[in-house]
Scaffold this active site. Structure first.
Site, short mmCIF file in Angstrom:
data_model
loop_
_atom_site.label_atom_id
_atom_site.label_comp_id
_atom_site.label_asym_id
_atom_site.label_seq_id
_atom_site.Cartn_x
_atom_site.Cartn_y
_atom_site.Cartn_z
N HIS A 1 0.84 -1.20 0.00
CA HIS A 1 0.00 0.00 0.00
C HIS A 1 0.88 1.25 0.00
CE1 HIS A 1 -3.26 -2.57 2.06
NE2 HIS A 1 -3.79 -2.16 0.91
N CYS B 1 -2.99 0.39 9.67
CA CYS B 1 -4.01 -0.55 9.18
C CYS B 1 -5.01 -0.98 10.22
CB CYS B 1 -3.38 -1.85 8.69
SG CYS B 1 -1.82 -1.70 7.93
C1 CIR Z 1 -3.69 -7.73 3.29
O1 CIR Z 1 -2.87 -8.24 2.52
O2 CIR Z 1 -4.68 -7.14 2.88
C2 CIR Z 1 -3.47 -7.85 4.79
N1 CIR Z 1 -2.81 -9.07 5.08
C3 CIR Z 1 -2.65 -6.68 5.29
C4 CIR Z 1 -3.35 -5.37 5.14
C5 CIR Z 1 -2.54 -4.25 5.65
N2 CIR Z 1 -3.27 -3.03 5.57
C6 CIR Z 1 -2.73 -1.85 5.36
O3 CIR Z 1 -1.53 -1.74 5.11
N3 CIR Z 1 -3.54 -0.79 5.37
#
Ligand code: CIR
Length: 253
Positions: free
Chosen positions: A161, A248
């Site tokens: 991201h 997150c």
């Molecule tokens: C994913 O791959 O969507 C989750 N394992 C991690 C999401 C992390 N979110 C973020 O950086 N906003």
């Protein structure tokens, strides 16, 4: 000032979530402990928390940031870019409907993860990544422009991201991973370049009078302290195993 945050307890299926890093499987009890410490830190920052129950159908659902974009005045329900996470946004919608009079939605064919969206005062940056496409970015941009925000889109090529690599601390201070540091878009900021080996700490999070940083990244911590911020260090090992960082784990507004 932020006054509220939404978080979701990690589910017992957490270890089945999406991960690209090779750091092993998270330990569930330790995950819960780290999540509790995160919630306590948000409370220390002055936030009132809504803590949603775990949802085992969505192993990644504790990463609530990806399901919406929120400001003080309105919210936008995202449309998660990985099909395994599509649907997480539905429950968040029910919560945000109670919080905001104005709620918008990213619609198909748009894809957008909140982790790609960064606000810096009156500007919004939208990362174009594997999770956020041009259609999603255009929809969000149109909504934000109605509220007179300046909106910029930035390609994200080397990380999950946008906010994996860039985070705004306020006061013109921007934490920047080296892959973004030569971008003209960021030249007007006081850029704090993250040193090699400390990349994970680029996802540090300013909340009111504190900056939350992940434990174990002393160079970044020292740089942030030098700017005059009070720090709360949090152990994030289990979330890091699933590609998740500090931002997150909550929606803040
Ligand atoms: C994913 O791959 O969507 C989750 N394992 C991690 C999401 C992390 N979110 C973020 O950086 N906003």
């Amino acid at each position: 000032m932020f006054t509220k945050a939404i978080v979701r307890k990690p589910a017992e299926t957490f270890a089945n979530g999406i991960s690209t890093v090779n750091l092993g499987k998270p330990d569930y009890n330790l995950t819960l402990k780290q999540h509790d410490a995160y919630c306590e830190a948000l409370i220390k920052c002055g936030l009132e928390l809504t803590i949603l129950d775990a949802n085992p159908d969505f192993p990644d659902s504790c990463f609530v940031e990806d399901t919406a974009v929120v400001t003080k005045y309105f919210g936008i329900i995202a449309r998660p870019g990985d099909p395994r996470r599509l649907g997480e946004e539905k429950e968040i919608k029910k919560i945000l409907e109670k919080e905001f009079d104005h709620l918008y939605h990213i619609e198909e064919p748009g894809k957008l993860d909140g982790g790609d969206i960064m606000q810096a005062d009156n500007k919004f940056y939208i990362g174009l990544s594997a999770r956020t496409n041009l259609a999603g970015s255009k929809q969000l941009s149109e909504i934000l422009k109605q509220y007179h925000y300046d909106v910029y889109s930035i390609p994200v090529c080397t990380m999950l991201h946008f906010k994996t690599g860039v985070n705004y601390l306020g006061d013109n201070n921007l934490l920047v991973h080296r892959d973004f540091c030569s971008k003209d878009d960021f030249k007007s900021y006081n850029r704090i370049i993250i040193e090699s080996g400390e990349e994970y700490a680029a996802n540090s999070l300013r909340i009111n009078n504190y900056v939350l940083t992940p434990k174990g990244f002393p160079k970044t911590k020292a740089k942030i302290e030098k700017l005059g911020y009070k720090i709360i260090e949090l152990e994030m090992s289990e979330f890091q195993k699933m590609d998740g960082g500090l931002s997150c784990l909550s929606l803040r507004f």
